[in-house]
Design an enzyme around this catalytic site. Structure first.
Site, mmCIF file in Angstrom:
data_model
loop_
_atom_site.group_PDB
_atom_site.id
_atom_site.type_symbol
_atom_site.label_atom_id
_atom_site.label_comp_id
_atom_site.label_asym_id
_atom_site.label_seq_id
_atom_site.Cartn_x
_atom_site.Cartn_y
_atom_site.Cartn_z
ATOM 1 N N SER A 219 0.843 -1.207 0.000
ATOM 2 C CA SER A 219 0.000 0.000 0.000
ATOM 3 C C SER A 219 0.871 1.246 0.000
ATOM 4 O O SER A 219 2.051 1.180 -0.346
ATOM 5 C CB SER A 219 -0.945 -0.023 1.202
ATOM 6 O OG SER A 219 -1.930 0.973 1.073
ATOM 7 N N ASN A 220 0.328 2.386 0.384
ATOM 8 C CA ASN A 220 1.086 3.642 0.397
ATOM 9 C C ASN A 220 0.657 4.499 1.581
ATOM 10 O O ASN A 220 -0.174 4.087 2.387
ATOM 11 C CB ASN A 220 0.893 4.386 -0.936
ATOM 12 C CG ASN A 220 -0.579 4.623 -1.218
ATOM 13 O OD1 ASN A 220 -1.239 5.340 -0.493
ATOM 14 N ND2 ASN A 220 -1.095 3.983 -2.259
#
Ligand code: CTP
Length: 418
Positions: free
Chosen positions: A216-217
């Site tokens: 993810s980020n």
């Protein structure tokens, strides 16, 4: 940074806050305080029973305005107070609203300052009922509430929870933040985006590797949530398609929770036939693991290689079919960049066939992921470039909604730099 503590839809609005006699009257103090801080002019009216729980002084100290407790108080200009207040109001909020006051409002009785003002008032009325479960569920109360709703009044709550008697059940007043959010929604209902469906993607997508891990980020979803709140306050019907967020979905906004980019893509295309405005605020992962392991990947000696494959470009694909389908009418993207900001943003604006792109330098302080503020530059499809100062994400959202409303009416960037 410019500071904008005021909430645009509340700023300068004349709100009457009617307080009736229930233990939740103490929470009305928070409602009065927050509405005042957000820029509204709050006049409080109290029934005699309400004054057994909280004093008028508490409210007048917080609002800086006189509190009406007497049906015959003069307004100072030869008018009767409740008549003068009723004439000027943008919204009448009754919190808490007891069964007795709801009955009076439904029947048109006017024997105290609150019910008399409500009867004289032509503006909308928002009720936050609070009472014992039996009183709420009594058919006569239900009938009164139905009649008030049919006449165009609004109701928030009541909620399930602990009641004054100590029992658990339905009848607890909605919490102050919900009452404030509903106040905003009601005040904004005829705003410049009334009748417009705004769909917003938000958050960082999560691309699973195995049952316990994902790629993810750093996106928190704050910008998307600010956009959804603002669109709601401008009168739009709002749907937020979001991966897990670090902030709550705003009150009055439809939520479609998703995990991966593929799910966000499917949800966006599902809604497309009824999307007027699409705003891509999500940080969509460009790649996902080529395979998702059924079982947790166990460590082994040596390194681990993970093959990543491309995810669909959601805005890119929506843009490619825009001309044929006519949806969405307006499409806005964000570009998170660390170098060559304008050139990169221009390329995205064109390749995704957007109307507008907001570019920010995510490596700059106070801008981008997780911050409360954002410094963005706008580029539109006609070649106009407009840098905005460092603003709160709420203010960026409000300014963007002004642009969206103008765009729906066929106008360009105009004087939005102010
Ligand atoms: N976006 C999207 N689908 C993707 C990637 C991005 O809809 N698979 C949207 C984002 O929500 C944003 C805009 O496209 O509004 C730009 O996203 P960004 O990540 O900045 O650009 P990319 O197209 O992913 O390009 P790059 O990663 O090479 O900078």
């Amino acid at each position: 940074m410019e500071s904008h503590p005021h909430v645009r839809v509340l700023r300068g609005k004349k709100i009457l806050l009617g307080v009736t006699g229930g233990i939740a009257a103490y929470k009305a103090v928070t409602v009065a305080s927050r509405l005042t801080q957000a820029g509204a002019l709050v006049d409080v009216l109290m029934t005699a029973a309400a004054q057994k729980f909280v004093t008028p002084l508490t409210f007048s100290a917080l609002t800086g305005r006189a509190v009406v407790t007497d049906l015959w108080s003069p307004a100072g200009n030869g008018q009767i107070m409740h008549v003068a207040l009723a004439r000027e109001t943008d919204l009448f909020v009754v919190a808490p609203a007891t069964a007795n006051t709801i009955a009076k409002l439904a029947l048109g009785l006017a024997d105290d300052p609150l019910s008399a003002t409500a009867l004289a008032s032509r503006g909308p009325l928002l009720l936050a009922p609070a009472m014992e479960t039996g009183m709420w569920l009594n058919p006569v109360t239900q009938q009164h509430v139905r009649e008030l709703i049919q006449r165009g009044m609004f109701v928030v709550g009541p909620m399930q929870g602990r009641l004054a008697s100590g029992a658990m059940g339905i009848g607890r007043m909605a919490e102050p933040p919900q009452i404030i959010e509903m106040t905003r929604k009601v005040l904004g209902r005829n705003g410049p985006l009334a009748g417009v469906h705004v769909v917003i993607t938000a958050g960082g997508t999560q691309e699973p590797l195995d049952p316990v891990r994902f790629v993810s980020n750093r996106s928190t979803g704050k910008m998307g949530v600010a956009l959804a709140t603002s669109a709601r306050d401008f009168g739009a019907e709002v749907t937020l398609i979001h991966s897990p967020l670090q902030v709550g979905v705003p009150f009055g906004v439809a939520s479609i929770p998703v995990g991966t980019a593929a799910e966000m893509h499917a949800a966006t295309f599902n809604l497309l036939p009824r999307t007027d405005v699409l705003i891509g605020a999500a940080a969509v992962a460009d790649y996902r693991p080529a395979t998702v392991a059924d079982q947790k990947i166990k460590k082994k000696s040596g390194s681990l290689e993970i093959e990543l494959v491309r995810n669909p470009d959601i805005l890119g694909q929506v843009g490619a079919q825009r001309q044929q389908s006519g949806h969405p009418k307006v499409m806005v993207g964000f570009a998170a960049e660390t170098e060559d900001l304008l050139a990169n943003a221009k390329a995205k604006l064109e390749s995704k066939r957007l109307d507008l792109i907001l570019v920010n330098d995510v490596s700059a302080p106070h801008s981008g992921f997780g911050t409360e503020t954002n410094q963005v530059t706008l580029l539109d499809k006609w070649g106009d470039v407009l840098p905005w100062p460092l603003l709160s994400k709420d203010e960026v959202a409000d300014r963007l909604m002004i642009w969206v409303a103008r765009r729906i009416q066929g106008k360009g960037l105009g004087d939005l730099g102010a």
